[in-house]
Design a protein around this motif. Sequence first.
Motif, PDB file in Angstrom:
ATOM      1  N   LEU A 242       0.727  -1.187   0.025  1.00  0.00           N
ATOM      2  CA  LEU A 242      -0.051   0.124  -0.004  1.00  0.00           C
ATOM      3  C   LEU A 242       1.213   1.224   0.041  1.00  0.00           C
ATOM      4  N   LYS A 243       2.131   1.193   0.712  1.00  0.00           N
ATOM      5  CA  LYS A 243       2.795   2.531   0.815  1.00  0.00           C
ATOM      6  C   LYS A 243       3.352   2.691  -0.677  1.00  0.00           C
ATOM      7  N   ALA A 244       3.830   1.639  -1.307  1.00  0.00           N
ATOM      8  CA  ALA A 244       4.434   1.897  -2.690  1.00  0.00           C
ATOM      9  C   ALA A 244       3.111   2.154  -3.840  1.00  0.00           C
ATOM     10  N   LEU A 245       2.148   1.642  -3.577  1.00  0.00           N
ATOM     11  CA  LEU A 245       0.893   2.031  -4.339  1.00  0.00           C
ATOM     12  C   LEU A 245       0.590   3.319  -4.424  1.00  0.00           C
ATOM     13  N   LYS A 246       0.738   3.815  -2.932  1.00  0.00           N
ATOM     14  CA  LYS A 246       0.187   5.132  -2.614  1.00  0.00           C
ATOM     15  C   LYS A 246       0.998   6.395  -3.564  1.00  0.00           C
ATOM     16  N   THR A 247       2.288   5.869  -3.730  1.00  0.00           N
ATOM     17  CA  THR A 247       2.878   6.797  -4.508  1.00  0.00           C
ATOM     18  C   THR A 247       2.532   7.208  -5.995  1.00  0.00           C
ATOM     19  N   CYS A 248       1.835   6.133  -6.483  1.00  0.00           N
ATOM     20  CA  CYS A 248       1.330   6.183  -7.711  1.00  0.00           C
ATOM     21  C   CYS A 248      -0.141   6.810  -8.055  1.00  0.00           C
ATOM     22  N   VAL A 249      -0.782   7.066  -6.754  1.00  0.00           N
ATOM     23  CA  VAL A 249      -2.203   7.323  -6.996  1.00  0.00           C
ATOM     24  C   VAL A 249      -2.423   8.571  -7.631  1.00  0.00           C
ATOM     25  N   SER A 250      -1.529   9.525  -7.277  1.00  0.00           N
ATOM     26  CA  SER A 250      -1.675  11.037  -8.053  1.00  0.00           C
ATOM     27  C   SER A 250      -1.500  10.953  -9.543  1.00  0.00           C
ATOM     28  N   HIS A 251      -0.419   9.991 -10.019  1.00  0.00           N
ATOM     29  CA  HIS A 251      -0.058   9.896 -11.361  1.00  0.00           C
ATOM     30  C   HIS A 251      -1.295   9.072 -12.089  1.00  0.00           C
ATOM     31  N   LEU A 252      -1.894   7.967 -11.286  1.00  0.00           N
ATOM     32  CA  LEU A 252      -2.928   7.338 -11.970  1.00  0.00           C
ATOM     33  C   LEU A 252      -4.186   8.284 -12.186  1.00  0.00           C
ATOM     34  N   LEU A 253      -4.411   8.964 -11.251  1.00  0.00           N
ATOM     35  CA  LEU A 253      -5.592   9.957 -11.539  1.00  0.00           C
ATOM     36  C   LEU A 253      -5.437  11.035 -12.527  1.00  0.00           C
ATOM     37  N   LEU A 254      -4.027  11.644 -12.707  1.00  0.00           N
ATOM     38  CA  LEU A 254      -3.827  12.253 -13.927  1.00  0.00           C
ATOM     39  C   LEU A 254      -3.917  11.783 -15.055  1.00  0.00           C
ATOM     40  N   VAL A 255      -3.455  10.369 -15.391  1.00  0.00           N
ATOM     41  CA  VAL A 255      -3.843   9.536 -16.528  1.00  0.00           C
ATOM     42  C   VAL A 255      -5.105   9.674 -16.805  1.00  0.00           C
ATOM     43  N   GLY A 256      -5.925   9.196 -15.730  1.00  0.00           N
ATOM     44  CA  GLY A 256      -7.537   8.846 -15.996  1.00  0.00           C
ATOM     45  C   GLY A 256      -8.088   9.906 -16.373  1.00  0.00           C
ATOM     46  N   ILE A 257      -7.695  11.171 -15.809  1.00  0.00           N
ATOM     47  CA  ILE A 257      -8.607  12.480 -16.276  1.00  0.00           C
ATOM     48  C   ILE A 257      -8.274  12.864 -17.715  1.00  0.00           C
ATOM     49  N   TYR A 258      -6.907  12.678 -18.089  1.00  0.00           N
ATOM     50  CA  TYR A 258      -6.493  13.124 -19.251  1.00  0.00           C
ATOM     51  C   TYR A 258      -7.119  12.195 -20.424  1.00  0.00           C
ATOM     52  N   PHE A 259      -6.675  10.952 -20.302  1.00  0.00           N
ATOM     53  CA  PHE A 259      -6.773  10.055 -21.464  1.00  0.00           C
ATOM     54  C   PHE A 259      -8.360   9.465 -21.577  1.00  0.00           C
ATOM     55  N   LEU A 260      -9.249   9.500 -20.388  1.00  0.00           N
ATOM     56  CA  LEU A 260     -10.466   8.786 -20.414  1.00  0.00           C
ATOM     57  C   LEU A 260     -11.284   9.837 -21.108  1.00  0.00           C
ATOM     58  N   PRO A 261     -11.497  11.062 -21.060  1.00  0.00           N
ATOM     59  CA  PRO A 261     -12.312  11.987 -21.927  1.00  0.00           C
ATOM     60  C   PRO A 261     -11.958  11.873 -23.251  1.00  0.00           C
ATOM     61  N   LEU A 262     -10.696  12.023 -23.552  1.00  0.00           N
ATOM     62  CA  LEU A 262     -10.161  11.923 -25.087  1.00  0.00           C
ATOM     63  C   LEU A 262     -10.553  10.768 -25.718  1.00  0.00           C
ATOM     64  N   PHE A 263     -10.522   9.410 -24.980  1.00  0.00           N
ATOM     65  CA  PHE A 263     -10.925   8.211 -25.685  1.00  0.00           C
ATOM     66  C   PHE A 263     -12.423   8.134 -25.833  1.00  0.00           C
ATOM     67  N   CYS A 264     -13.302   8.445 -24.970  1.00  0.00           N
ATOM     68  CA  CYS A 264     -14.441   8.721 -24.908  1.00  0.00           C
ATOM     69  C   CYS A 264     -14.863   9.378 -25.986  1.00  0.00           C
ATOM     70  N   THR A 265     -14.407  10.531 -26.300  1.00  0.00           N
ATOM     71  CA  THR A 265     -14.789  11.356 -27.665  1.00  0.00           C
ATOM     72  C   THR A 265     -14.614  10.843 -28.689  1.00  0.00           C
ATOM     73  N   TYR A 266     -13.138  10.206 -28.800  1.00  0.00           N
ATOM     74  CA  TYR A 266     -12.784   9.516 -30.013  1.00  0.00           C
ATOM     75  C   TYR A 266     -13.778   8.200 -30.647  1.00  0.00           C
ATOM     76  N   PHE A 267     -14.131   7.686 -29.399  1.00  0.00           N
ATOM     77  CA  PHE A 267     -15.043   6.372 -29.870  1.00  0.00           C
ATOM     78  C   PHE A 267     -16.452   6.677 -29.987  1.00  0.00           C
ATOM     79  N   ALA A 268     -16.804   7.801 -29.266  1.00  0.00           N
ATOM     80  CA  ALA A 268     -18.281   8.241 -29.431  1.00  0.00           C
ATOM     81  C   ALA A 268     -18.360   8.847 -30.894  1.00  0.00           C
ATOM     82  N   GLN A 269     -17.272   9.677 -31.504  1.00  0.00           N
ATOM     83  CA  GLN A 269     -17.283  10.044 -32.769  1.00  0.00           C
ATOM     84  C   GLN A 269     -17.077   8.951 -33.973  1.00  0.00           C
TER      85      GLN A 269
END
Length: 326
Positions: A242-269
Motif C-alpha cells: 500500500l505504501k508503494a501503491l500510494k506513490t502512484c495514486v496521483s499519477h493514475l488520477l492524472l492519467v485517467g482524467i487526461y486520457f479517459l475523456p479523449l478516448f470517450c470522445t474519439y470512440f463516440a465520434q
Amino acid sequence: MSSLNASFSQNISIVRPEYFFIIGLSGIPYSNYYYIFLFITYFITIIGNSIVLLIIVFDRSLHSPKYIGVFNLALADIGETNALIPNMMKTFLFDSQYISYNACLVNMFFVFLFSSIQSLTLVVLAYDRFIAICLPLRYHALVNNTSMVLVFSAVWAFNSSVVALMVSLITRLSFCESNMIQSYFCDHGPVYRLACNDNSINKFMAFLITGLYLVAPLVIIVLSYLCIFFALFKITTWQGRLKALKTCVSHLLLVGIYFLPLFCTYFAQLLLSLAPNARVISTSLAYAIPPMLNPIIYVLNTAEIKDIVQTFFKNRPAPSRENLSK
C-alpha cells in the motif's frame, strides 16, 4: 501546348482564404453561459497551476526528478489553456468568429504542441514510478535531475518538430469551397477536411498524431503499471504494498482524467457519429477540465506539496485584536 500549361498551373496553384470562420456551438440557446463556464475553468487553471509552479520553484526540497515532471505538466497545462480558452472568449462572447489564415495555423500549432507535451509528460512520470518501484536500487542512477532535464528537452524538441510538420502541411492545401471550421478552435481535422485538393498526407498526419500522442502513450503507461503491479506482489507485507501503491495514486488520477475523456470522445465520434455541437462540447471539456483538476490533485494527493501548503497556512500570522477593532 498552351492548354496543357494552363492545366498544369491550375494544378499547382494553392487557394488560401484570407480568413477562416469558426462555427463553434450553433443553434443552442444560452450557449454564452457555457463559454462563461469555460472562462471560470480557465481562471481556476491558471491560478492553480501557477501556484504549483511557484511552490516547486521556491521550495528546494521539491527540486527532484519527479517534480521536474510535475513542473513540466503544469507548464503545459497553462500553455494549452492559454492557447484555447481566451481565443474562445474573444471568438464567441464578442462575436469575432473570423480568424486570419496565419493566426489559425499559429493557434493550431500551440494547442497541439501543449497537448502533446501533456501526454508525453505523463509517460515520463510513469517511467519515474516504474523505476522507483521495479528497480529501486538503480533509481538514483537512472532517474536524476540531469536525466529528467535532458528527457524533457528532447520531448519539447521532438514534439515541436512533429507538430510543426503537421501544421506546415496545411499550407499545401487549397480551400476553394468553404472556409467554415466545424470546431471551437483551428482544429487540424476540421481544417484539412475543408481542402478541395489531395489531403491524404494530412490524413496520415492526423493518424500519426493520434498514434504518437494518444494511443502509444496510453499503451506504454498501461504496460508500465502492469510491471509495477507484478513488482508489488513480490512485496511480502500489505503495508509495504500500500505504501508503494500510494506513490502512484496521483499519477493514475492524472492519467485517467487526461486520457479517459479523449478516448470517450474519439470512440463516440467513430461509433455514434456525434453531432457537431456534441463534438464541440465533449472535446472542449476534454481539453479544459484536466488542466483545472491537475493542481488540485497535486495538492490533495501529493504529501510533499500538501505539507508545504499546510505549513504555509499554519505559519501565517493571525490578525491582532487591535487590527480587528480598527
